[in-house]
Design a protein around this motif. Sequence first.
Motif, mmCIF file in Angstrom:
data_model
loop_
_atom_site.group_PDB
_atom_site.id
_atom_site.type_symbol
_atom_site.label_atom_id
_atom_site.label_comp_id
_atom_site.label_asym_id
_atom_site.label_seq_id
_atom_site.Cartn_x
_atom_site.Cartn_y
_atom_site.Cartn_z
ATOM 1 N N ILE A 1 0.854 -1.187 0.000
ATOM 2 C CA ILE A 1 0.000 0.000 0.000
ATOM 3 C C ILE A 1 0.895 1.243 0.000
ATOM 4 C CG2 ILE A 1 -1.780 1.279 1.252
ATOM 5 C CD1 ILE A 1 -2.667 -1.293 2.508
ATOM 6 N N THR A 2 0.596 2.183 -0.853
ATOM 7 C CA THR A 2 1.341 3.443 -0.916
ATOM 8 C C THR A 2 0.780 4.411 0.112
ATOM 9 O OG1 THR A 2 1.808 3.140 -3.274
ATOM 10 C CG2 THR A 2 2.030 5.371 -2.382
ATOM 11 N N LEU A 3 1.573 4.717 1.123
ATOM 12 C CA LEU A 3 1.160 5.659 2.157
ATOM 13 C C LEU A 3 1.429 7.105 1.736
ATOM 14 C CD1 LEU A 3 2.533 3.786 5.310
ATOM 15 C CD2 LEU A 3 0.230 3.685 4.335
ATOM 16 N N VAL A 4 2.605 7.339 1.182
ATOM 17 C CA VAL A 4 2.970 8.666 0.683
ATOM 18 C C VAL A 4 3.538 8.482 -0.721
ATOM 19 C CG1 VAL A 4 4.406 10.714 1.029
ATOM 20 C CG2 VAL A 4 3.480 9.500 3.012
ATOM 21 N N PRO A 5 2.937 9.095 -1.721
ATOM 22 C CA PRO A 5 3.456 8.935 -3.086
ATOM 23 C C PRO A 5 4.805 9.613 -3.259
ATOM 24 C CG PRO A 5 1.703 10.572 -3.044
ATOM 25 C CD PRO A 5 1.746 9.963 -1.671
ATOM 26 N N ASP A 6 5.458 9.298 -4.350
ATOM 27 C CA ASP A 6 6.756 9.877 -4.661
ATOM 28 C C ASP A 6 6.549 11.266 -5.262
ATOM 29 O OD1 ASP A 6 9.315 10.489 -5.287
ATOM 30 O OD2 ASP A 6 9.540 9.011 -6.895
ATOM 31 N N PHE A 7 6.797 12.306 -4.464
ATOM 32 C CA PHE A 7 6.644 13.683 -4.923
ATOM 33 C C PHE A 7 7.925 14.233 -5.542
ATOM 34 C CE2 PHE A 7 3.388 13.505 -1.506
ATOM 35 C CZ PHE A 7 2.281 13.792 -2.287
ATOM 36 N N ASN A 8 9.028 13.490 -5.433
ATOM 37 C CA ASN A 8 10.301 13.910 -6.003
ATOM 38 C C ASN A 8 10.682 15.317 -5.518
ATOM 39 O OD1 ASN A 8 12.636 13.660 -7.534
ATOM 40 N ND2 ASN A 8 11.681 14.455 -9.398
ATOM 41 N N LEU A 9 10.688 15.483 -4.186
ATOM 42 C CA LEU A 9 10.969 16.785 -3.592
ATOM 43 C C LEU A 9 12.425 16.981 -3.219
ATOM 44 C CD1 LEU A 9 7.894 17.143 -1.206
ATOM 45 C CD2 LEU A 9 8.213 18.162 -3.458
#
Length: 334
Positions: free
Chosen positions: A183-191
């Motif tokens: 399950i993806t809790l926090v997506p990859d925002f590439n920050l």
Amino acid sequence: MSNITPVTSDVDAPGSLADTSDVMGSSHGNSGPKGPAGKLYGWLRSIPVWALWGIALVWSLPTVGLFLSGFRTRDAQRQTGWWDIRLDELSLDNYETVFGARSSLKDSLLNSMAVAIPATLIPIAVAAFAAYAFAWIDFKGRKTLFIITVSLLAIPLQVALIPLLRLWVSGARFTIPFLDKTITLVPDFNLVGSTTAVWLTHTGFALPFAIFLLHNYISSLPKDVFEAARIDGADHFTIFWRLVLPLSVPVLAAFAIFQFLWTWNDYLIAKTMAGNNPDAQVTTILIANLAGDFGANEHLLPAAAFVQAFFPLVVFFALQKYFVRGMLAGAVKG
């Protein structure tokens, strides 16, 4: 709600901080503490004003030396101290160099602003709502949640930096045991490598302290004012907007000073989250790299450092009249 008027911070009500001098005078009068502590306090109060101004002058000498050294050439800085300054050696070359294209000081100042401003305003906005809820709204689990929030102050910053960096790089996922399902809790925002990652990190670490500080102040506000507002038909948002915020200006300003100084002068978080990205380089990182190999450009450091210190000084002196009252928030209850 029809007839509620904003309450200012000079309300003469039990528990209000109408004036810092009144609070200090009433709590430390003739019936003050006895013994060594009382004698020390009495001695401190007997110090004349001119002596305090002398201490302030001595304390400001390094800043004066930094300012004057910024106008001196490299040879002058190496040969004599800043107090042995001559008018014929003053020059704007150092400031022209640090503001030139090679050093990019102007861009780094903008990056520092892009970090410090949201990292100061967002915690204030969120913490003010949370502190009011913890202080005056009775909901299930309020005390437990407040204890958990305050306990986050004990988490060392250095321990959480690498997990947060991985969160900004690749997000967060959780694999359910025995089901082999992720399950993806926090997506990859590439920050990573951006100023957004820096101020988000500052915001997260500032919230527990901001909630704790504001809660102590808001919970000490006079209860009669809130009860009168509820009788007049005010809801929680109206009470918060028209009563709590005007009364909480001192503590909000005090926290803003602390948070702005912390984020503006930060090096560790900015270096970890922004890395070597020149487009996200803040002033502290630029100054650390400005000296160059073997200190070839060390004569530029005073000019750059004074420019970097100028903005926190402006913020402090603009809000300093609220500083003492904000630091006494919740410390004295009538």
